[in-house]
Motif scaffolding. Structure first.
Motif, PDB file in Angstrom:
ATOM      1  N   LYS B 185      30.407  46.854  32.316  1.00 34.96           N
ATOM      2  CA  LYS B 185      31.818  46.950  33.265  1.00 34.96           C
ATOM      3  C   LYS B 185      31.482  46.525  34.558  1.00 34.96           C
ATOM      4  O   LYS B 185      30.741  47.100  35.182  1.00 34.96           O
ATOM      5  CB  LYS B 185      32.839  47.956  32.883  1.00 34.96           C
ATOM      6  N   GLU B 186      32.279  45.518  35.054  1.00 32.34           N
ATOM      7  CA  GLU B 186      32.463  45.204  36.810  1.00 32.34           C
ATOM      8  C   GLU B 186      32.202  46.449  37.587  1.00 32.34           C
ATOM      9  O   GLU B 186      31.352  46.605  38.640  1.00 32.34           O
ATOM     10  CB  GLU B 186      33.214  44.299  37.265  1.00 32.34           C
ATOM     11  N   GLY B 187      33.109  47.526  37.191  1.00 29.92           N
ATOM     12  CA  GLY B 187      33.572  48.388  38.102  1.00 29.92           C
ATOM     13  C   GLY B 187      32.026  49.531  37.907  1.00 29.92           C
ATOM     14  O   GLY B 187      32.115  50.278  38.923  1.00 29.92           O
ATOM     15  N   ASP B 188      31.420  49.498  36.945  1.00 28.90           N
ATOM     16  CA  ASP B 188      30.104  50.439  36.899  1.00 28.90           C
ATOM     17  C   ASP B 188      29.076  49.842  37.656  1.00 28.90           C
ATOM     18  O   ASP B 188      28.424  50.374  38.178  1.00 28.90           O
ATOM     19  CB  ASP B 188      30.027  50.640  35.532  1.00 28.90           C
ATOM     20  N   ALA B 190      29.254  47.301  40.054  1.00 27.64           N
ATOM     21  CA  ALA B 190      29.657  46.975  41.570  1.00 27.64           C
ATOM     22  C   ALA B 190      28.929  47.484  42.539  1.00 27.64           C
ATOM     23  O   ALA B 190      28.232  46.689  43.581  1.00 27.64           O
ATOM     24  CB  ALA B 190      31.068  47.002  41.807  1.00 27.64           C
ATOM     25  N   LEU B 193      25.376  46.137  42.420  1.00 23.74           N
ATOM     26  CA  LEU B 193      25.207  44.923  42.781  1.00 23.74           C
ATOM     27  C   LEU B 193      25.336  44.593  44.257  1.00 23.74           C
ATOM     28  O   LEU B 193      24.650  43.860  44.692  1.00 23.74           O
ATOM     29  CB  LEU B 193      26.380  44.236  42.175  1.00 23.74           C
ATOM     30  N   ILE B 205      25.207  35.882  45.386  1.00 24.43           N
ATOM     31  CA  ILE B 205      25.332  36.737  44.064  1.00 24.43           C
ATOM     32  C   ILE B 205      26.800  36.575  43.833  1.00 24.43           C
ATOM     33  O   ILE B 205      27.627  37.398  44.376  1.00 24.43           O
ATOM     34  CB  ILE B 205      24.870  38.006  43.940  1.00 24.43           C
ATOM     35  N   GLY B 206      27.044  36.094  42.591  1.00 25.68           N
ATOM     36  CA  GLY B 206      28.385  36.227  42.325  1.00 25.68           C
ATOM     37  C   GLY B 206      28.672  36.890  40.976  1.00 25.68           C
ATOM     38  O   GLY B 206      27.852  36.914  40.199  1.00 25.68           O
ATOM     39  N   SER B 207      29.792  37.616  40.920  1.00 23.91           N
ATOM     40  CA  SER B 207      30.287  38.441  39.761  1.00 23.91           C
ATOM     41  C   SER B 207      31.304  38.025  39.022  1.00 23.91           C
ATOM     42  O   SER B 207      32.633  37.922  39.676  1.00 23.91           O
ATOM     43  CB  SER B 207      30.104  39.976  39.943  1.00 23.91           C
ATOM     44  N   TYR B 208      31.229  37.489  37.773  1.00 24.81           N
ATOM     45  CA  TYR B 208      32.502  36.763  37.270  1.00 24.81           C
ATOM     46  C   TYR B 208      32.850  37.521  35.817  1.00 24.81           C
ATOM     47  O   TYR B 208      32.147  37.232  34.798  1.00 24.81           O
ATOM     48  CB  TYR B 208      32.280  35.353  37.177  1.00 24.81           C
ATOM     49  N   PRO B 209      33.987  38.305  35.824  1.00 23.35           N
ATOM     50  CA  PRO B 209      34.222  38.941  34.458  1.00 23.35           C
ATOM     51  C   PRO B 209      34.685  37.837  33.543  1.00 23.35           C
ATOM     52  O   PRO B 209      35.377  36.841  33.873  1.00 23.35           O
ATOM     53  CB  PRO B 209      35.483  39.882  34.937  1.00 23.35           C
ATOM     54  N   PHE B 210      34.356  37.933  32.334  1.00 24.77           N
ATOM     55  CA  PHE B 210      35.085  37.326  31.226  1.00 24.77           C
ATOM     56  C   PHE B 210      35.819  37.889  30.103  1.00 24.77           C
ATOM     57  O   PHE B 210      35.427  39.115  29.760  1.00 24.77           O
ATOM     58  CB  PHE B 210      34.185  36.275  30.755  1.00 24.77           C
ATOM     59  N   MET B 211      36.623  37.439  29.643  1.00 27.05           N
ATOM     60  CA  MET B 211      37.292  38.009  28.245  1.00 27.05           C
ATOM     61  C   MET B 211      37.522  36.955  27.426  1.00 27.05           C
ATOM     62  O   MET B 211      38.142  35.634  27.597  1.00 27.05           O
ATOM     63  CB  MET B 211      38.866  38.383  28.699  1.00 27.05           C
ATOM     64  N   VAL B 221      26.197  35.458  38.578  1.00 23.16           N
ATOM     65  CA  VAL B 221      25.365  34.171  38.870  1.00 23.16           C
ATOM     66  C   VAL B 221      24.651  34.397  40.097  1.00 23.16           C
ATOM     67  O   VAL B 221      25.256  34.798  41.224  1.00 23.16           O
ATOM     68  CB  VAL B 221      26.405  33.112  38.992  1.00 23.16           C
TER      69      VAL B 221
END
Lengths: 246, 246
Positions: B185-188, B190, B193, B205-211, B221
């Motif tokens: 999870k992004e929130g975990d 973050a 990172l 560094i990019g963080s991209y959540p997906f569904m 990335v």
């Protein structure tokens, strides 16, 4: 939604994200928003795709919010270091970024105090004066400040936010659209099409050639908020295309 | 193509077309150009999607050609009444629109004098001083004037034009990219990172959540023109993600 008749309401979408510019991720929010806004009588009149760079976000927000009735942004409101949209929007409006009590409460209820770390708390911060935009998918809200609507980049979340905020928007007459496809060549129909455009000034006629597995041809798209003119225009274009079909 | 090392070359793409803004047509040129430019060391740094309105095209071309190393436009160079890009680019550069002898000859050879009507002849007109950009799909050329490259909107034709013009562009070091996907999870992740980003300033560094159908998660990335730093960064992010996988 309130509909006023003669005024045209214009919107600008700002897509914030290096991943779109690099070509790795195909944006899906532009097409969704273009169609949805049209249905409520708002014209998506410009889109800007910009990188995750604070000064670019700030200057773009400030430039377009003065020139358009509505500004929508997508992307950059998550919990990670590269989610900088909210700080930038606050700076654009020269207000503080504050912990919003409703967003905070929702996040405490959802995560509990243990999992609600600093990163997640960032998502409960909005520019002072902003109104939250909820969504049905995630707990983190978007928000509205003046004519700027800040939404998530993930399409499902963005769409849920849009459906929540859409009833609050004022639009004009929805633009109706008719499309005719043909195997005719653009160069053959161009003169006749120009004459029809000249005769139907209230209809916006676009000609879009295509090349695909089904062969080559052209799509003629006619758009107007006047259904009667549109119908007459379709008839004329239809006659024209019939002359040139192979 | 010449490669200089330390300079970053920045490009802007102007997508001209009501059909993209209305959501009817999904643009395919942005992702193509973003990827291709990156390979030759040019960063696609902004995209603008604007309607077929002369003053908007003219002002946008003039604004961005001063702020970017390269400007690419797609759309609006066909034979129909709504193809107004060339007139607008000529006006932006304050030069006449002229019949280009090479383009004219190519069109006479292809169509013969009978089928070469006024509409098709419009496609042989370019701003005075422009250099033609050929393509392998259609006979109508694109062109370059100073740092502005005017290309077709149909993706196949646009791509062919790009491959012809690419060898003439000067770029910097290509940016290398690595992507790690995770169910974390992004929130975990973050905070961790953010610390890695702080330690690797030369890596973006990019963080991209997906569904999606495969569930939810995040793509990290990492981009840099320094292969060694990038490799070390991937290792650190990989360790971080492993701590949080369910």
């Amino acid at each position: 939604m309130n509909n006023e008749t003669d005024r045209v309401y214009r919107a600008c979408l700002i897509i914030i994200g290096n991943e779109i510019l690099s070509g790795r991720t195909q944006d899906a929010n532009l097409a969704f928003l273009g169609e949805q806004l049209n249905e409520i009588g708002i014209c998506l009149d410009e889109v800007r795709v910009i990188p995750d760079v604070p000064k670019r976000i700030i200057s773009t927000v400030n430039e377009v919010r003065r020139n358009f009735d509505y500004v929508f942004t997508t992307g950059g409101i998550g919990p990670t270091h590269d989610d900088i949209t909210s700080q930038c929007v606050a700076e654009a409006f020269a207000v503080d970024l504050i912990l919003h009590p409703d967003a905070y409460k929702a996040m405490v209820d959802f995560y509990g105090t243990e999992k609600l770390n600093d990163a997640r708390l960032r998502m409960a911060h909005v520019p002072d004066g902003a109104t939250l935009i909820e969504n049905d998918i995630s707990i983190a809200p978007g928000y509205r400040i003046e004519n700027v609507f800040v939404m998530a980049g993930v399409p499902k979340i963005m769409q849920s936010m849009f459906f929540k905020l859409a009833p609050t928007l004022t639009g004009g007459k929805p633009v109706l659209s008719q499309t005719l496809s043909s195997g005719a060549k653009e160069g053959d129909i161009a003169q006749g099409l120009g004459e029809i455009q000249y005769a139907f000034k209230g209809v916006d006629i676009g000609s879009y050639p295509f090349m695909g597995r089904g062969g080559t041809g052209v799509r003629i798209v006619m758009r107007s908020s006047d259904e009667v003119s549109l119908g007459k225009c379709v008839l004329r274009v239809s006659e024209l295309l019939n002359q040139y079909v192979k």
